[in-house]
Write an enzyme that holds these catalytic residues in place. Structure first.
Site, PDB file in Angstrom:
ATOM      1  N   ASP A 111       0.821  -1.252   0.006  1.00  0.00           N
ATOM      2  CA  ASP A 111       0.020   0.018   0.078  1.00  0.00           C
ATOM      3  C   ASP A 111       1.077   1.089   0.138  1.00  0.00           C
ATOM      4  O   ASP A 111       2.064   1.244   0.289  1.00  0.00           O
ATOM      5  CB  ASP A 111      -1.036  -0.052   1.218  1.00  0.00           C
ATOM      6  CG  ASP A 111      -0.289  -0.122   2.469  1.00  0.00           C
ATOM      7  OD1 ASP A 111       0.509   0.932   2.661  1.00  0.00           O
ATOM      8  OD2 ASP A 111      -0.700  -0.728   3.230  1.00  0.00           O
ATOM      9  N   LYS A 112       0.179   2.367  -0.214  1.00  0.00           N
ATOM     10  CA  LYS A 112       0.770   3.542  -0.382  1.00  0.00           C
ATOM     11  C   LYS A 112       1.903   4.145   1.021  1.00  0.00           C
ATOM     12  O   LYS A 112       2.918   4.430   0.597  1.00  0.00           O
ATOM     13  CB  LYS A 112      -0.143   4.533  -0.713  1.00  0.00           C
ATOM     14  CG  LYS A 112       0.455   6.356  -0.938  1.00  0.00           C
ATOM     15  CD  LYS A 112      -0.873   7.041  -1.422  1.00  0.00           C
ATOM     16  CE  LYS A 112      -0.344   8.369  -1.675  1.00  0.00           C
ATOM     17  NZ  LYS A 112      -1.112   9.388  -2.153  1.00  0.00           N
TER      18      LYS A 112
END
Length: 245
Positions: A111-112
């Site tokens: 994820d980011k």
């Protein structure tokens, strides 16, 4: 005997341009094999391991042919997507590589707000071998927590009985190595959505920082800076799959 492919098809599939553009490149004398200019775009070239060092385009070695596998040090703030807004992991690769056919995809996602080791490939069979639940390729994460560990997390994660919120099936046993009251290494053999963050939420904690440093037996090289990538060797792939002898 090695397979051969038409030069214009090869270069077009590697993103150098359309077949017409490749024909123009050949006509301009920009493509050479073993130092000799290639006169025709329909020339057959051998798909051999050393082709990138033998075939040059505008004096530069050929891009890696199909079967590409990369390891990349994903920085924070970058998304594993082709379409979302903001910085994308594919922006870290050469622009031409976005036009490759078959295309390059991430092997799973980070994820980011997670950094660390990310694999990419254009080899669909390899991708599925790695992410298949049957393969149980382990992933290790360095976790920094908001609050000190309670002391029972090692046993809870190893039990095979922990259920995440909204999940019906319990998690596979996971291995937790405590490094300090607020830092640990967690190794998991599956890849549910935001699994590591949700595991610590399930025991009343919150992940402040998350970094993946190993997939299978392959560790993120210490000299691979955030945002940098390198081609994977046969040994690297074998390490991921656990097939080293």
């Amino acid at each position: 005997m090695s397979k051969s492919v038409r030069l214009d098809r090869l270069l077009a599939n590697l993103g150098y341009g359309s077949r017409k553009q490749v024909q123009d490149m050949v006509g301009a004398g920009w493509v050479a094999l073993d130092g000799d200019l290639i006169a025709r775009a329909d020339t057959k070239v051998p798909l051999v391991d050393d082709l990138p060092s033998r075939l040059t385009v505008r004096g530069a070695p050929l891009d890696p042919p199909p079967g590409l596998a990369l390891m990349l040090h994903k920085p924070l703030g970058v998304t594993c997507s082709h379409k979302e807004d903001g910085a994308l992991v594919y922006d870290l690769l050469p622009e031409r590589w976005r036009r490759r056919d078959p295309g390059i995809s991430t092997v799973g996602r980070l994820d980011k707000d997670t950094s660390g080791l990310l694999l990419l490939t254009d080899d669909g069979a390899l991708l599925h071998r790695i992410i298949s639940p049957k393969a149980k390729v382990a992933k290790r994460y360095r976790v920094t927590l908001d609050r000190p560990l309670a002391g029972d997390e090692v046993a809870v994660f190893a039990s095979g009985h922990l259920k995440l919120e909204s999940d019906d099936k319990p998690l596979l046993p996971a291995r937790l190595e405590v490094l300090s009251p607020t830092e640990a290494l967690l190794t998991i053999d599956e890849g549910r959505y935001h699994q590591v963050r949700r595991m610590f939420a399930a025991v009343g904690n919150h992940v402040a920082a998350l970094h993946r440093d190993r997939i299978g037996g392959l560790e993120l090289p210490a000299n691979l800076a955030p945002g940098a990538y390198r081609l994977m060797t046969t040994a690297d792939v074998a390490a991921v799959l656990g097939t080293l002898r």
